[in-house]
Design a protein around this motif. Structure first.
Motif, PDB file in Angstrom:
ATOM      1  N   GLY A  20     -18.695  -0.391  -7.545  1.00  0.00           N
ATOM      2  CA  GLY A  20     -19.475   0.630  -6.889  1.00  0.00           C
ATOM      3  C   GLY A  20     -18.926   1.074  -5.557  1.00  0.00           C
ATOM      4  N   GLN A  21     -19.737   1.839  -4.864  1.00  0.00           N
ATOM      5  CA  GLN A  21     -19.319   2.446  -3.611  1.00  0.00           C
ATOM      6  C   GLN A  21     -19.035   1.420  -2.506  1.00  0.00           C
ATOM      7  OE1 GLN A  21     -18.667   5.618  -3.043  1.00  0.00           O
ATOM      8  NE2 GLN A  21     -19.136   6.202  -5.147  1.00  0.00           N
ATOM      9  N   ASP A  22     -19.647   0.252  -2.559  1.00  0.00           N
ATOM     10  CA  ASP A  22     -19.404  -0.758  -1.534  1.00  0.00           C
ATOM     11  C   ASP A  22     -17.935  -1.172  -1.510  1.00  0.00           C
ATOM     12  OD1 ASP A  22     -22.004  -0.731  -0.749  1.00  0.00           O
ATOM     13  OD2 ASP A  22     -22.575  -2.530  -1.868  1.00  0.00           O
ATOM     14  N   HIS A  23     -17.346  -1.359  -2.674  1.00  0.00           N
ATOM     15  CA  HIS A  23     -15.939  -1.753  -2.752  1.00  0.00           C
ATOM     16  C   HIS A  23     -15.047  -0.645  -2.202  1.00  0.00           C
ATOM     17  CE1 HIS A  23     -12.758  -4.066  -5.332  1.00  0.00           C
ATOM     18  NE2 HIS A  23     -12.350  -3.862  -4.097  1.00  0.00           N
ATOM     19  N   GLN A  24     -15.392   0.566  -2.532  1.00  0.00           N
ATOM     20  CA  GLN A  24     -14.605   1.688  -2.027  1.00  0.00           C
ATOM     21  C   GLN A  24     -14.663   1.756  -0.497  1.00  0.00           C
ATOM     22  OE1 GLN A  24     -15.973   5.711  -2.838  1.00  0.00           O
ATOM     23  NE2 GLN A  24     -13.917   6.255  -3.497  1.00  0.00           N
ATOM     24  N   ARG A  25     -15.827   1.524   0.059  1.00  0.00           N
ATOM     25  CA  ARG A  25     -15.965   1.563   1.519  1.00  0.00           C
ATOM     26  C   ARG A  25     -15.159   0.445   2.184  1.00  0.00           C
ATOM     27  NH1 ARG A  25     -21.332   3.360   0.421  1.00  0.00           N
ATOM     28  NH2 ARG A  25     -22.093   1.205   0.330  1.00  0.00           N
ATOM     29  N   VAL A  26     -15.118  -0.723   1.553  1.00  0.00           N
ATOM     30  CA  VAL A  26     -14.318  -1.821   2.098  1.00  0.00           C
ATOM     31  C   VAL A  26     -12.845  -1.443   2.118  1.00  0.00           C
ATOM     32  CG1 VAL A  26     -13.500  -4.173   1.655  1.00  0.00           C
ATOM     33  CG2 VAL A  26     -15.936  -3.654   1.477  1.00  0.00           C
ATOM     34  N   CYS A  27     -12.357  -0.863   1.041  1.00  0.00           N
ATOM     35  CA  CYS A  27     -10.954  -0.449   0.981  1.00  0.00           C
ATOM     36  C   CYS A  27     -10.649   0.595   2.049  1.00  0.00           C
ATOM     37  CB  CYS A  27     -10.627   0.122  -0.398  1.00  0.00           C
ATOM     38  SG  CYS A  27     -10.637  -1.095  -1.730  1.00  0.00           S
ATOM     39  N   LEU A  28     -11.531   1.555   2.189  1.00  0.00           N
ATOM     40  CA  LEU A  28     -11.328   2.596   3.200  1.00  0.00           C
ATOM     41  C   LEU A  28     -11.321   1.993   4.603  1.00  0.00           C
ATOM     42  CD1 LEU A  28     -13.582   5.453   1.799  1.00  0.00           C
ATOM     43  CD2 LEU A  28     -11.096   5.515   2.061  1.00  0.00           C
ATOM     44  N   ASP A  29     -12.200   1.038   4.838  1.00  0.00           N
ATOM     45  CA  ASP A  29     -12.269   0.421   6.157  1.00  0.00           C
ATOM     46  C   ASP A  29     -10.985  -0.346   6.471  1.00  0.00           C
ATOM     47  OD1 ASP A  29     -13.858  -0.352   8.580  1.00  0.00           O
ATOM     48  OD2 ASP A  29     -13.506  -2.352   7.761  1.00  0.00           O
ATOM     49  N   VAL A  30     -10.458  -1.062   5.504  1.00  0.00           N
ATOM     50  CA  VAL A  30      -9.209  -1.798   5.715  1.00  0.00           C
ATOM     51  C   VAL A  30      -8.084  -0.832   6.076  1.00  0.00           C
ATOM     52  CG1 VAL A  30      -7.417  -3.160   4.579  1.00  0.00           C
ATOM     53  CG2 VAL A  30      -9.818  -3.762   4.264  1.00  0.00           C
ATOM     54  N   LEU A  31      -7.992   0.277   5.340  1.00  0.00           N
ATOM     55  CA  LEU A  31      -6.942   1.262   5.614  1.00  0.00           C
ATOM     56  C   LEU A  31      -7.130   1.905   6.986  1.00  0.00           C
ATOM     57  CD1 LEU A  31      -6.650   2.965   2.123  1.00  0.00           C
ATOM     58  CD2 LEU A  31      -4.926   1.543   3.228  1.00  0.00           C
ATOM     59  N   GLN A  32      -8.363   2.239   7.325  1.00  0.00           N
ATOM     60  CA  GLN A  32      -8.616   2.869   8.625  1.00  0.00           C
ATOM     61  C   GLN A  32      -8.309   1.910   9.781  1.00  0.00           C
ATOM     62  OE1 GLN A  32     -12.624   3.998   7.709  1.00  0.00           O
ATOM     63  NE2 GLN A  32     -12.049   6.059   7.040  1.00  0.00           N
ATOM     64  N   GLN A  33      -8.656   0.647   9.614  1.00  0.00           N
ATOM     65  CA  GLN A  33      -8.360  -0.333  10.655  1.00  0.00           C
ATOM     66  C   GLN A  33      -6.857  -0.544  10.792  1.00  0.00           C
ATOM     67  OE1 GLN A  33     -10.495  -1.867  12.858  1.00  0.00           O
ATOM     68  NE2 GLN A  33     -11.972  -0.420  12.011  1.00  0.00           N
ATOM     69  N   ALA A  34      -6.167  -0.579   9.661  1.00  0.00           N
ATOM     70  CA  ALA A  34      -4.711  -0.753   9.700  1.00  0.00           C
ATOM     71  C   ALA A  34      -4.043   0.439  10.364  1.00  0.00           C
ATOM     72  CB  ALA A  34      -4.165  -0.935   8.284  1.00  0.00           C
ATOM     73  N   MET A  35      -4.472   1.628  10.024  1.00  0.00           N
ATOM     74  CA  MET A  35      -3.896   2.832  10.618  1.00  0.00           C
ATOM     75  C   MET A  35      -4.093   2.838  12.131  1.00  0.00           C
ATOM     76  SD  MET A  35      -4.950   6.825  10.067  1.00  0.00           S
ATOM     77  CE  MET A  35      -6.519   6.546  10.932  1.00  0.00           C
ATOM     78  N   ALA A  36      -5.241   2.410  12.576  1.00  0.00           N
ATOM     79  CA  ALA A  36      -5.559   2.480  14.003  1.00  0.00           C
ATOM     80  C   ALA A  36      -5.001   1.316  14.804  1.00  0.00           C
ATOM     81  CB  ALA A  36      -7.082   2.543  14.174  1.00  0.00           C
ATOM     82  N   HIS A  37      -4.851   0.135  14.183  1.00  0.00           N
ATOM     83  CA  HIS A  37      -4.611  -1.055  14.990  1.00  0.00           C
ATOM     84  C   HIS A  37      -3.403  -1.904  14.604  1.00  0.00           C
ATOM     85  CE1 HIS A  37      -8.416  -0.212  16.874  1.00  0.00           C
ATOM     86  NE2 HIS A  37      -9.064  -0.319  15.725  1.00  0.00           N
ATOM     87  N   SER A  38      -2.764  -1.662  13.473  1.00  0.00           N
ATOM     88  CA  SER A  38      -1.633  -2.501  13.114  1.00  0.00           C
ATOM     89  C   SER A  38      -0.508  -2.371  14.142  1.00  0.00           C
ATOM     90  CB  SER A  38      -1.079  -2.128  11.734  1.00  0.00           C
ATOM     91  OG  SER A  38       0.105  -2.872  11.475  1.00  0.00           O
TER      92      SER A  38
END
Length: 217
Positions: A20-38
């Motif tokens: 469901g949508q919860d898994h999708q939001r987790v994936c998006l959050d990981v990508l957004q955090q990586a883009m901003a902070h890696s």
């Protein structure tokens, strides 16, 4: 680390039916955090590209400014992200300058790969010469640019490189074919054979396996 984000690239769209949508939001959050902070630029760049490919453009450009203090690879990568955000014509010129004039072969190869990845399809003399008589990754990436023109000859040139005696050339050709919509039956058999024989720990293994997986029926 990069392979984690490649996996998430596909997971964003593919896992909705599983969890469901919860898994999708987790994936998006990981990508957004990586883009901003890696701390690694290439991780930030690939995370941004995965977000863009899945329709999430907001706020990305601000993380990839173009300024004179950037190194060549960072400049190429920032231009590549911005090209995907709609600034294509200007960013192609930026990347082309890095391909033609960067000091290191790695920087030039990264720029050539980036031109191919954003769909650049013209073949100025410098690129055609590499496709005809270059070696290794340079020849394969130049052939990818030409293959973007969509001709049968362009694709055949790239597919022929899968059987090259130059290992880097065959691995980079496989990587290029990973992004094509389809490959010939012969090319798929070559990918299958290469995937079965490339040794664990070989840096080309992930390039070949990703192409083989992408075209598996």
């Amino acid at each position: 680390m990069l392979m984690r984000f490649f996996a998430l690239y596909f997971a964003i769209s593919a896992t909705v039916s599983l969890r469901g949508q919860d898994h999708q939001r987790v994936c998006l959050d990981v990508l957004q955090q990586a883009m901003a902070h890696s701390p690694q630029f290439l991780v930030r760049m690939h995370a941004a590209e995965a977000l863009i490919a899945n329709g999430h453009h907001k706020g990305i450009a601000a993380h990839f400014p173009l300024h004179d203090s950037l190194g060549s690879i960072e400049r190429t990568g920032s231009a590549r992200v911005r090209a995907r955000l709609g600034q294509r014509r200007k960013m192609v010129r930026v990347i082309m300058q890095e391909f033609l004039h960067a000091d290191s072969s790695r920087s030039r190869l990264t720029a050539l790969e980036s031109l191919a990845k954003i769909g650049y399809r013209k073949a100025p003399a410098a690129i055609r010469s590499l496709a005809d008589s270059g070696t290794g990754g340079f020849r394969a990436m130049a052939a990818w640019v030409i293959a973007n023109q969509g001709t049968a000859d362009g694709m055949a040139r790239l597919e022929d490189m899968l059987s090259s005696q130059n290992a880097a050339e065959s691995y980079y050709a496989a990587y290029a074919l990973r992004f094509s919509k389809s490959v010939s039956a012969t090319a798929y058999q070559l990918l299958d054979s290469c995937a079965a024989h490339v040794q664990s720990g070989n840096p080309g293994r992930s390039l070949v396996l990703s192409a083989f997986y992408a075209h598996a029926s």
